[in-house]
Design a protein around this motif. Structure first.
Motif, mmCIF file in Angstrom:
data_model
loop_
_atom_site.group_PDB
_atom_site.id
_atom_site.type_symbol
_atom_site.label_atom_id
_atom_site.label_comp_id
_atom_site.label_asym_id
_atom_site.label_seq_id
_atom_site.Cartn_x
_atom_site.Cartn_y
_atom_site.Cartn_z
ATOM 1 N N SER A 162 -112.357 -13.749 28.555
ATOM 2 C CA SER A 162 -112.988 -12.448 28.316
ATOM 3 C C SER A 162 -114.083 -12.514 27.260
ATOM 4 O O SER A 162 -114.978 -11.667 27.235
ATOM 5 C CB SER A 162 -111.926 -11.426 27.897
ATOM 6 N N CYS A 163 -114.027 -13.512 26.383
ATOM 7 C CA CYS A 163 -115.013 -13.578 25.300
ATOM 8 C C CYS A 163 -116.425 -13.777 25.815
ATOM 9 O O CYS A 163 -117.393 -13.466 25.114
ATOM 10 C CB CYS A 163 -114.649 -14.700 24.312
ATOM 11 N N ASP A 165 -117.651 -12.147 28.200
ATOM 12 C CA ASP A 165 -118.126 -10.845 28.667
ATOM 13 C C ASP A 165 -118.190 -9.791 27.572
ATOM 14 O O ASP A 165 -118.947 -8.821 27.688
ATOM 15 C CB ASP A 165 -117.215 -10.318 29.792
ATOM 16 N N ASP A 166 -117.414 -9.985 26.496
ATOM 17 C CA ASP A 166 -117.377 -8.943 25.464
ATOM 18 C C ASP A 166 -118.225 -9.250 24.234
ATOM 19 O O ASP A 166 -118.196 -8.516 23.243
ATOM 20 C CB ASP A 166 -115.934 -8.662 25.034
ATOM 21 N N GLN A 168 -118.034 -11.841 22.131
ATOM 22 C CA GLN A 168 -117.426 -12.704 21.117
ATOM 23 C C GLN A 168 -117.936 -14.136 21.197
ATOM 24 O O GLN A 168 -118.016 -14.835 20.180
ATOM 25 C CB GLN A 168 -115.897 -12.689 21.267
#
Length: 224
Positions: A162-163, A165-166, A168
């Motif tokens: 997920s990092c 896409d977010d 991070q």
């Protein structure tokens, strides 16, 4: 040989040494940076990786043309890199194909950089062993038939982390993440072979809870 002759010889040797150093540095810089007009196997590898991740639609011909440059810019802008269209040290590292030795079990500096970036984004604030464990999961996936067989392939696999896409993944890399990456690349695996991990406080997938638990480290559950 007179003092004057010795000075002349030393001066000639100094000039030779300086010229040699300049040539060596120029060759090194060339080896670490690819741009429009470059060609060869490394350019092919750049094109291959960009194409497999959806950044490049041209022919994999080993020629760094305008389409390759455009794809590199797209990759750079999507991954928090300086957008200049050149495949320099950081961009090659992000692609996972920079070949300088790091001493981490034979891993390249590109491997260390890319894995550290993932660890920092996914496990910032976790205990050190938890960071090593995240790195180990990535490496375990490389050897697993269900995942891509390269470090960059695993990290950039769509929907895997997920990092990416977010935002991070684009944050500065923690120093501890570099150490954790080197330790994982050297063979350390606190998980005992896990290929998944998740934070039970934030997980929304029912499926991930069905994976056999192997160990809990910090906030993460590591699973088979």
């Amino acid at each position: 040989m007179s003092v004057k002759q010795k000075k002349i010889v030393l001066a000639v040797l100094l000039i030779f040494a300086v010229n040699f150093l300049i040539i060596a540095l120029a060759q090194s810089a060339k080896a670490e940076s690819y741009k429009r007009g470059s060609s060869g196997d490394t350019v092919k590898e750049i094109q291959n990786r960009l194409k497999s991740w959806g950044y490049y639609e041209g022919e994999v011909d080993g020629i760094y043309g305008s389409r390759t440059e455009k794809a590199v810019r797209y990759f750079q802008s999507s991954n928090g890199l300086t957008v200049d269209g050149k495949a320099g040290k950081e961009t090659l590292a992000a692609l996972g194909i920079y070949e300088a030795s790091s001493g981490s079990g034979g891993a390249s500096e590109g491997d260390v950089y890319l894995l550290a970036r993932l660890i920092s984004a996914e496990a910032r604030g976790e205990p050190y062993m938890g960071q090593v464990a995240v790195g180990a999961v990535v490496l375990n996936r490389i050897d697993h038939p269900s995942f891509p067989n390269s470090l960059s392939g695993v990290i950039y696999q769509s929907g895997a982390f997920s990092c990416l896409d977010d935002g991070q993944f684009d944050q500065p890399i923690a120093e501890s993440a570099y150490r954790a990456a080197r330790e994982a690349l050297a063979g350390s695996d606190p998980t005992g072979g896990a290929i998944y991990y998740f934070n039970p406080a934030t997980a929304t997938s029912k499926w991930i809870w069905s994976r056999p638990l192997m160990v809990v480290i910090g906030s993460h559950r590591f699973c088979a």
